[in-house]
Write a protein that holds these residues in place. Structure first.
Motif, short mmCIF file in Angstrom:
data_model
loop_
_atom_site.label_atom_id
_atom_site.label_comp_id
_atom_site.label_asym_id
_atom_site.label_seq_id
_atom_site.Cartn_x
_atom_site.Cartn_y
_atom_site.Cartn_z
N PRO A 1 0.84 -1.25 -0.14
CA PRO A 1 0.05 0.00 0.04
C PRO A 1 0.92 1.35 0.08
O PRO A 1 0.22 2.29 -0.08
N THR A 2 2.10 1.08 0.13
CA THR A 2 3.01 2.38 0.27
C THR A 2 3.10 2.88 -1.17
O THR A 2 2.82 2.28 -2.22
N ARG A 3 3.78 4.09 -1.35
CA ARG A 3 3.82 4.98 -2.47
C ARG A 3 5.17 5.00 -3.01
O ARG A 3 5.70 5.35 -4.08
N ARG A 4 6.18 4.75 -2.11
CA ARG A 4 7.58 5.04 -2.55
C ARG A 4 8.54 4.19 -1.78
O ARG A 4 8.08 3.60 -0.74
N LEU A 5 9.84 3.62 -2.33
CA LEU A 5 10.82 3.01 -1.62
C LEU A 5 11.93 3.67 -1.38
O LEU A 5 12.41 4.66 -2.32
#
Length: 368
Positions: free
Chosen positions: A162-166
């Motif tokens: 569900p996260t948007r960036r690494l």
């Protein structure tokens, strides 16, 4: 209490009593349900070959850090067959010619079924595995494995996360599990950035491969910029970031401390050495075969104490998940801190001496 709150209350050390990777927990539940529903289909197919031993031949070697402390080794199947596929974050349990079993991260191309690549840093007092790879594993040598395993899987935003960036953080040889992740993130077009740190540029393996990603990667060395703080390692780290970190214990400890209370940030990390002991108490062990008494300090592992006393004991991961150091306990109560043994195994008197301890400082008698 929400799942995330329960996660935050689990012990921060890998020596804690619970697994606390939310993504792995969710994946495990999903796989369990699918496995139950697909029983009829499985009965129609032959089961996979269990624990097949794969012989690997060293086909190439190359020094990948200019100070010559890191060597890359390429391995191919001795019988010429295609190798099992793997995913970023995976490692191999490799049986060396000496009989030692060691774990090494796969750092090549996951799509390459002809060769595996690992990289090993020379550690003079590390138990001999790295020295053997550096000095006694020439081209043509054969080693064994049961195939890739993954205790550090990559979850990609938009592909199960569900996260948007690494945000990737690698310290020295910690680049090895991270390197295939960079290529995967780049290929999938997700938002990512990285900081790569070490003593000097000469000490950093695969620096040319990392540099090809351009300004997505910051290469920072202690001899030029000093030791980085956790804030500098994490960068902006806005809400919705997933952090993947691998490197020395002080670096990981600083990152974890900086993220306390950040329920909007996922942290995944992998160690290449034993984590610090948490809430340890001093105790003694007795070796049944010799009667030798060994004192285990409050801040050291049982395995460390045994090695210091020159007691021969097998080991590999030093983190309580591979099972190499299984030992029978003849007497005494064990504080089990591993993530591997089942309750029946524990009840039968088995412990992992790299992670577990005695209960409240009681003496343990070991069948070694």
């Amino acid at each position: 209490m929400g799942l995330l709150q329960r996660y935050r209350q689990t012990p921060p050390s890998i020596f804690g009593r619970q697994r606390h990777d939310l993504v792995l927990g969710a994946v495990d539940a999903s796989i369990t349900a699918l496995w139950t529903l697909s029983g009829a289909l499985r009965r129609m197919k032959p089961p996979p070959e269990p624990n097949r031993t794969i012989e690997l031949t060293v086909v190439d070697r190359e020094v990948v850090a200019h100070d010559q402390d890191v060597v890359a080794v390429w391995l191919a199947a001795a019988d010429g067959r295609p190798l099992p596929r793997w995913h970023p974050g995976a490692h191999l349990d490799i049986g060396l010619p000496s009989g030692r079993l060691r774990q090494y991260s796969l750092c090549g191309d996951p799509a390459d079924t002809a060769r595996y690549r690992i990289a090993v840093r020379r550690i003079v007092d590390g138990g001999g595995g790295s020295i053997e790879v550096h000095d006694a594993l020439p081209v043509g040598t054969t080693v064994t494995t049961h195939g890739p395993r993954n205790a550090f899987p990559l979850t990609v935003p938009g592909y199960g996360s569900p996260t948007r960036r690494l945000r990737f953080i690698a310290g020295g040889i910690g680049i090895t599990p991270i390197l295939p992740m960079l290529a995967c993130a780049q290929r999938l077009g997700v938002d990512w950035s990285m900081i790569y740190t070490g003593r000097s540029r000469d000490s950093l393996p695969f620096i040319d491969e990392v540099s090809r990603f351009g300004d997505r990667v910051e290469i920072r060395t202690d001899d030029v910029s000093g030791v980085p703080s956790a804030v500098e390692l994490l960068g902006d780290c806005p809400d919705g970031t997933t952090v993947y970190a691998c490197g020395p214990a002080p670096m990981l400890t600083a990152i974890r401390a900086a993220l306390v209370g950040r329920d909007d940030v996922e942290l995944h990390f992998e160690r290449f050495a034993a984590p610090p002991v948490v809430d340890g108490k001093e105790f003694t062990v007795s070796i049944r075969s010799t009667g030798l008494q060994v004192l285990v300090g409050a801040d050291e592992t049982l395995l460390t104490a045994l090695r210091r006393a020159d007691v021969a004991a097998p080991y590999s991961c030093q983190q309580g998940f591979c099972g190499t150091c299984r030992t029978r306990v003849v007497a005494g109560a064990v504080d089990h801190r591993d993530t591997l043994l089942t309750e029946p195994e524990r009840a039968a008197g088995t412990m992992l001496i790299c992670a577990s301890r005695s209960v409240d400082g009681q003496q343990l008698v070991l069948d070694l």
